[in-house]
Design a protein around this motif. Structure first.
Motif, short mmCIF file in Angstrom:
data_model
loop_
_atom_site.label_atom_id
_atom_site.label_comp_id
_atom_site.label_asym_id
_atom_site.label_seq_id
_atom_site.Cartn_x
_atom_site.Cartn_y
_atom_site.Cartn_z
N HIS A 21 0.85 -1.20 0.00
CA HIS A 21 0.00 0.00 0.00
C HIS A 21 0.89 1.26 0.00
N THR A 22 1.95 1.21 0.78
CA THR A 22 2.86 2.36 0.88
C THR A 22 3.57 2.63 -0.45
N TYR A 23 4.05 1.56 -1.12
CA TYR A 23 4.67 1.76 -2.44
C TYR A 23 3.67 2.44 -3.37
N SER A 24 2.40 2.01 -3.32
CA SER A 24 1.42 2.57 -4.27
C SER A 24 1.20 4.06 -4.00
N LEU A 25 1.26 4.46 -2.74
CA LEU A 25 1.11 5.89 -2.41
C LEU A 25 2.32 6.68 -2.92
N ILE A 26 3.52 6.13 -2.74
CA ILE A 26 4.74 6.83 -3.20
C ILE A 26 4.67 7.04 -4.72
N HIS A 27 4.34 5.99 -5.46
CA HIS A 27 4.28 6.13 -6.92
C HIS A 27 3.11 7.03 -7.35
N ASP A 28 1.94 6.91 -6.67
CA ASP A 28 0.79 7.78 -7.01
C ASP A 28 1.12 9.26 -6.84
N ASP A 29 1.94 9.58 -5.87
CA ASP A 29 2.23 10.99 -5.57
C ASP A 29 3.24 11.61 -6.53
N LEU A 30 3.91 10.79 -7.36
CA LEU A 30 4.97 11.28 -8.24
C LEU A 30 4.46 12.39 -9.17
N PRO A 31 5.35 13.30 -9.56
CA PRO A 31 4.94 14.39 -10.47
C PRO A 31 4.23 13.88 -11.74
N CYS A 32 4.66 12.75 -12.29
CA CYS A 32 4.01 12.28 -13.53
C CYS A 32 2.67 11.61 -13.25
N GLY A 77 -0.33 15.04 5.72
CA GLY A 77 0.21 16.25 6.33
C GLY A 77 1.72 16.39 6.27
N LYS A 78 2.40 15.42 5.64
CA LYS A 78 3.88 15.47 5.55
C LYS A 78 4.30 15.57 4.09
N PRO A 79 5.48 16.14 3.82
CA PRO A 79 5.95 16.18 2.42
C PRO A 79 6.01 14.77 1.84
N THR A 80 5.62 14.63 0.58
CA THR A 80 5.62 13.31 -0.06
C THR A 80 7.07 12.83 -0.26
N ASN A 81 7.20 11.54 -0.52
CA ASN A 81 8.53 10.92 -0.60
C ASN A 81 9.45 11.64 -1.59
N HIS A 82 8.96 11.91 -2.79
CA HIS A 82 9.84 12.53 -3.79
C HIS A 82 10.20 13.97 -3.44
N LYS A 83 9.36 14.63 -2.61
CA LYS A 83 9.70 15.98 -2.16
C LYS A 83 10.90 15.95 -1.23
#
Lengths: 296, 296
Positions: A78-89, A98-104
């Protein structure tokens, strides 16, 4: 001994949150990669999926410890899917819970790899469970169901459908199909995984699948409602993003009162399926009510 | 009956290329997603990893059909890694094997998801092998070794190390560590997978691991050499990209003749380990020579 939901949820969340880092921190892997994976794993959340694994084991009176590894594997996925979903593309989100996303924090390249790392590693978490009650056959079945729920025939497919839906208005069956794949199937797998580990009968597994399907769709309808009526501080992200993106949602298709009716229907269907299960499903039923009324 | 390498390579490549699409095209998944996954799966390549699975089974006189599914799973995983590596936030490559990269054709979002889909699905390919000679215990071990080779402790970790190495000059042990993880471990797994399926002894598996490690490093050294001396048309990408990126390579650290010497050393070590294996390893030895001299 009866467990109340008020005790169950925080105590099991704590167990999962204490266990999760152990599947990452001892890996012989670059420190920055582990840091990036742990950042997102430790970013909080309801831990609903692993809690559903444990609640299903509890319904069968089984040792909940049997489900900790699989629960953590689902949370890693589930966590991997959130990281990839949040990506700029993809959704291009700067904030998550409430926290900066992984790629930020770690940059896009490391975010892609942290997602890939969590996705790969979660399968090892399942096959390396040492408890002898979790047989090789159970592990094989767990992985087969997990891939169906999480891969092209499940969550990854649902994500593609969701992207393609951005440019058009969906019908209700189309919307339901997107959410079945994108959201419901992983929630369904959590419950099925608990049932497999509890050695439940095939008939029970079928009823639990129906229960979990309606629970998953209800979860998504509540999400859509919260995007309009929710409290930003409680849900940890801005409200109104769906309508500003012109996304089809349950309220946009059915009006707000129609969405709430549909939510109630799915909750009723879920409970009706649950009544056929030969286990003490009172906790699962309470979780069902909670999902219908949750404020975050 | 003796098989020559000249027969073995093209015939097994053909079997793998005919089998690969079958693991995708029947999935109940969005057509665009399947198209994107198939585009990269069908983009050619040497199919070295699945061929190594089959060659190891052949060395033990076993039915090579036992290795087709696992071989295809490894190729699916290798393909996902190429799709993600080529992304703009990673190596930002427009061409792969002379064809536009996945994100150039399908867009970045779908390329990320096609990679995620291939990575997830490959585990199902392993657990759903129907041949009864592939036991549940073998599948469990295959997945455990596969994750070690491909995840944070293997390829994904190696990719992170490689990114971090871009800003500095590596020592030889550091360079070898990057390539052990980024490239060699998946080649090693291909051979170990064949050995597990052939029910090889633990002692053989250890010797094969050593063989495959040296083979994997030799493969990478040859890659570095081809980046300088290779023919662009044969290798399907521009030569000289490593030196223009100021990447540490075997030739940059050891000079070209030093790199060739190191390559010969690893090939000799590989063959020396192979001589301890209790199987007819003549084909594996020939593949070893081929890797040392390949022109693409």
């Amino acid at each position: 001994m009866t467990v109340t939901l008020n005790d169950f949820l925080p105590s099991r969340k704590k167990i999962i949150e204490e266990s999760l880092p152990n599947f990452i921190k001892y890996l012989e892997a670059p420190e920055t990669l582990k840091e990036s994976m742990l950042y997102s794993l430790n970013a909080g959340g309801k831990r609903l999926r692993p809690i559903l694994v444990l609640a299903t084991l509890q319904a069968y009176g089984k040792n909940e410890e049997l489900g900790i590894a699989v629960g953590c594997a689902i949370e890693m996925l589930h966590t991997y899917s959130l990281i990839h979903d949040d990506l700029p593309c993809m959704d291009d989100d700067d904030l998550r819970r409430g926290k900066p996303t992984n790629h930020k924090v770690f940059g896009e390249a490391l975010a892609v790899l942290a997602g890939d790392g969590l996705l790969t590693q979660c399968f090892s978490v399942i096959v390396n469970e040492k408890n002898p009650e979790v047989t090789a056959e159970m592990k094989i079945r767990l992985i087969s169901e997990f891939v169906k729920a999480a891969g092209p025939e499940g969550m990854v497919g649902g994500q593609v459908l969701d992207m393609e839906a951005e440019t058009k208005t969906l019908t209700l069956p189309e919307l339901e199909y997107v959410h079945e794949n994108k959201t419901a199937k992983l929630l369904m797998f959590s419950i099925i995984a608990g049932a497999i580990l509890a050695d439940a009968s095939e008939s029970d597994i079928q009823y639990l699948r129906t229960f979990a399907f309606h629970l998953g769709i209800a979860f998504q309808i509540r999400d859509d409602i919260l995007d309009i009526e929710g409290n930003e501080e409680l849900i940890g992200k801005r409200v109104g993003s769906d309508s500003s993106n012109e996304k089809t949602t349950y309220p946009s298709l059915l009006t707000m009162s129609g969405a709430k009716e549909k939510l109630a229907e799915h909750i009723a269907e879920a409970k009706s399926a649950l009544r056929n299960v030969t286990a003490d499903a009172s906790l699962l039923e309470e979780i069902c009510d909670l999902i219908a009324s949750r404020d975050h």
